[in-house]
Design an enzyme around this catalytic site. Structure first.
Site, PDB file in Angstrom:
ATOM      1  N   ASP A 134       0.814  -1.206   0.000  1.00  0.00           N
ATOM      2  CA  ASP A 134       0.000   0.000   0.000  1.00  0.00           C
ATOM      3  C   ASP A 134       0.856   1.269   0.000  1.00  0.00           C
ATOM      4  O   ASP A 134       0.533   2.253  -0.670  1.00  0.00           O
ATOM      5  CB  ASP A 134      -0.920   0.015   1.222  1.00  0.00           C
ATOM      6  CG  ASP A 134      -2.048  -0.995   1.103  1.00  0.00           C
ATOM      7  OD1 ASP A 134      -2.379  -1.389  -0.031  1.00  0.00           O
ATOM      8  OD2 ASP A 134      -2.595  -1.391   2.139  1.00  0.00           O
TER       9      ASP A 134
ATOM     10  N   THR B 120     -10.306   3.523   6.159  1.00  0.00           N
ATOM     11  CA  THR B 120      -9.937   2.306   6.903  1.00  0.00           C
ATOM     12  C   THR B 120      -8.496   2.356   7.407  1.00  0.00           C
ATOM     13  O   THR B 120      -7.998   1.356   7.929  1.00  0.00           O
ATOM     14  CB  THR B 120     -10.121   1.058   6.026  1.00  0.00           C
ATOM     15  OG1 THR B 120      -9.340   1.213   4.835  1.00  0.00           O
ATOM     16  CG2 THR B 120     -11.578   0.866   5.653  1.00  0.00           C
TER      17      THR B 120
ATOM     18  N   ASN C  56      -7.877   6.927  10.083  1.00  0.00           N
ATOM     19  CA  ASN C  56      -9.221   7.297  10.511  1.00  0.00           C
ATOM     20  C   ASN C  56      -9.886   6.191  11.323  1.00  0.00           C
ATOM     21  O   ASN C  56     -10.504   6.446  12.365  1.00  0.00           O
ATOM     22  CB  ASN C  56     -10.063   7.638   9.277  1.00  0.00           C
ATOM     23  CG  ASN C  56     -11.513   7.894   9.603  1.00  0.00           C
ATOM     24  OD1 ASN C  56     -11.864   8.896  10.200  1.00  0.00           O
ATOM     25  ND2 ASN C  56     -12.375   6.966   9.206  1.00  0.00           N
TER      26      ASN C  56
END
Length: 258
Positions: free
Chosen positions: A45, A158, A161
């Site tokens: 990611d 996700t 936060n």
């Protein structure tokens, strides 16, 4: 050997990603990046976010199909060598609208930075932060005493936060989350869900005594006095996913993980 329709291949410097590059180059032909109209991204990611930010900075935005060779891989598809041409042909595109942060420091310097996941304000010292919160030029909270606050996109809902007890937002919801970080006063305020067209302004009260930094994804501006945040539709990004393992499904299922 299969040739994609002008797809370029980029990868993180990790050993698994580089090994996958060798396998893919032996099986498929690839376009050079300046000639490409899409990207295949290998890594995790973090590398996908790095790649998307690089496109925003260069103002040349291409659809990206990621394959996970990192840890979590929330923004990535499963790594598989065979059938990649068919997967890209069938991939489902998702629009991701980044935030645009305009941060002004105590010294008057102005910084404009994009954020794909979130913009967060965080106290720099042991002193709690005091913030005035405005939405669409209307004061909605004269004083929020907290460790910080963040504004998250659906794609980033996700991430930080969620760790701050913010809501998970469906990708196509056209909403953004405004989430406090360890709020002290008002103690029971848990944040707000706002339409993506909302303009959020955060003014740091007692900025000299209670310094605050602003972070757009991983890029930090210290000692801010005011931060303005809004969705930037001019530079929408596109991430592609396998139809059976799409990002909106992942976001939905995150709500059922204990």
């Amino acid at each position: 050997m299969t040739r994609f329709r002008r797809s370029a291949l980029i990868a993180s410097p990790t050993s698994p990603a580089q090994a996958a590059v060798a396998d893919l180059r032996s099986r498929y032909e690839w376009a050079d990046l300046p000639d490409a109209d899409s990207l295949v991204v290998l890594g995790g990611d973090g590398f996908m976010l790095q790649t998307l930010h690089a496109m925003l900075e260069r103002r040349r935005i291409l659809p990206a199909f990621g394959m996970n060779l990192g840890t979590v891989g929330f923004l990535m598809n499963e790594w598989r060598l065979p059938g990649l041409d068919d997967r890209i042909e069938r991939a489902r595109p998702f629009r991701v609208s980044p935030l645009l942060m305009t941060a002004t420091t105590i010294d008057g310097e102005r910084h404009v930075l994009p954020a794909i996941n979130e913009v967060s304000l965080l106290r720099e010292t042991r002193q709690t932060a005091k913030l005035l919160v405005e939405v669409n030029d209307r004061v909605v909270m004269p004083e929020l005493v907290c460790d910080g606050i963040l504004v998250a996109t659906p794609a980033g809902s996700t991430a930080y936060n969620l760790s701050a007890n913010g809501p998970i937002l469906p990708l196509e919801s056209k909403l953004i989350a405004l989430t406090p970080i360890s709020p002290f006063r008002p103690r029971r305020w848990r944040g707000a869900i706002l339409p993506e067209k909302a303009r959020i302004s955060l003014t740091v009260l007692e900025a000299d005594k209670r310094p605050v930094s602003a972070v757009a994804d991983q890029r930090e501006v210290r000692d801010v006095s005011r931060v303005e945040i809004a969705i930037d539709h001019i530079r929408d990004l596109t991430i592609m996913f396998d139809p059976e393992h799409a990002l909106d499904d992942r976001i939905t299922m995150e709500q059922f993980i204990a």
